[in-house]
Scaffold this motif. Sequence first.
Motif, mmCIF file in Angstrom:
data_model
loop_
_atom_site.group_PDB
_atom_site.id
_atom_site.type_symbol
_atom_site.label_atom_id
_atom_site.label_comp_id
_atom_site.label_asym_id
_atom_site.label_seq_id
_atom_site.Cartn_x
_atom_site.Cartn_y
_atom_site.Cartn_z
ATOM 1 N N GLU A 21 0.818 -1.217 0.000
ATOM 2 C CA GLU A 21 0.000 0.000 0.000
ATOM 3 C C GLU A 21 0.848 1.261 0.000
ATOM 4 O OE1 GLU A 21 -3.045 -0.142 2.964
ATOM 5 O OE2 GLU A 21 -3.601 -2.181 2.418
ATOM 6 N N ASN A 22 2.153 1.091 -0.197
ATOM 7 C CA ASN A 22 3.077 2.216 -0.176
ATOM 8 C C ASN A 22 3.689 2.374 -1.570
ATOM 9 O OD1 ASN A 22 5.225 3.950 0.116
ATOM 10 N ND2 ASN A 22 5.951 3.044 2.023
ATOM 11 N N LEU A 26 7.175 0.524 -4.827
ATOM 12 C CA LEU A 26 7.126 0.313 -6.270
ATOM 13 C C LEU A 26 8.007 1.330 -6.995
ATOM 14 C CD1 LEU A 26 5.985 -1.404 -8.516
ATOM 15 C CD2 LEU A 26 3.949 0.032 -8.509
ATOM 16 N N LEU A 27 7.975 2.565 -6.579
ATOM 17 C CA LEU A 27 8.782 3.606 -7.220
ATOM 18 C C LEU A 27 10.275 3.269 -7.154
ATOM 19 C CD1 LEU A 27 8.779 6.361 -8.637
ATOM 20 C CD2 LEU A 27 9.000 7.409 -6.371
ATOM 21 N N SER A 28 10.717 2.618 -6.095
ATOM 22 C CA SER A 28 12.144 2.283 -5.950
ATOM 23 C C SER A 28 12.625 1.313 -7.026
ATOM 24 C CB SER A 28 12.415 1.699 -4.559
ATOM 25 O OG SER A 28 11.892 0.384 -4.460
ATOM 26 N N VAL A 64 -2.795 6.456 -7.844
ATOM 27 C CA VAL A 64 -3.350 5.098 -7.910
ATOM 28 C C VAL A 64 -3.447 4.485 -6.511
ATOM 29 C CG1 VAL A 64 -2.874 2.739 -8.703
ATOM 30 C CG2 VAL A 64 -2.637 4.669 -10.288
ATOM 31 N N TYR A 65 -2.396 4.612 -5.713
ATOM 32 C CA TYR A 65 -2.382 3.971 -4.398
ATOM 33 C C TYR A 65 -3.161 4.751 -3.343
ATOM 34 C CZ TYR A 65 0.382 0.127 -6.018
ATOM 35 O OH TYR A 65 0.776 -1.007 -6.679
ATOM 36 N N SER A 66 -3.697 5.915 -3.701
ATOM 37 C CA SER A 66 -4.576 6.642 -2.774
ATOM 38 C C SER A 66 -6.021 6.154 -2.907
ATOM 39 C CB SER A 66 -4.518 8.149 -3.042
ATOM 40 O OG SER A 66 -5.162 8.464 -4.275
#
Length: 121
Positions: A21-22, A26-28, A64-66
Amino acid sequence: MGIAAEPAFDKESLRRGLEGENPDILLSLYADDAEFRIVDRTTQPSHPKVLHGRDEISRMLEDVYSRDMSHKLERCVIEGDAAAYSESCEYADGVRVLSESMISLRDGKIAEQTLIQAWDE
């Protein structure tokens, strides 16, 4: 003296990033100069939405994750400097989304990604 191994990109890292949920996880997985193309009903193949760099990708992932939805990595194939995966998502109201991604890797990070997605209507 041995040859240094290239940084690895693995399915479990992708799963943790997608299903977590963070969005930072994924961004990393993206290179600083990554390019992310999105094709769907509103951004069709002749005019895809193109995000350039981690800053633009970060804003999209935060959006998206919000949302009140779940994400699941369905299948992933990694071979050399390329990978492909299927992701299924479901909003709280039951609307489902399916996406397919093809990615190019550089130094263990996503350098290019093309995502094709479809929603229930």
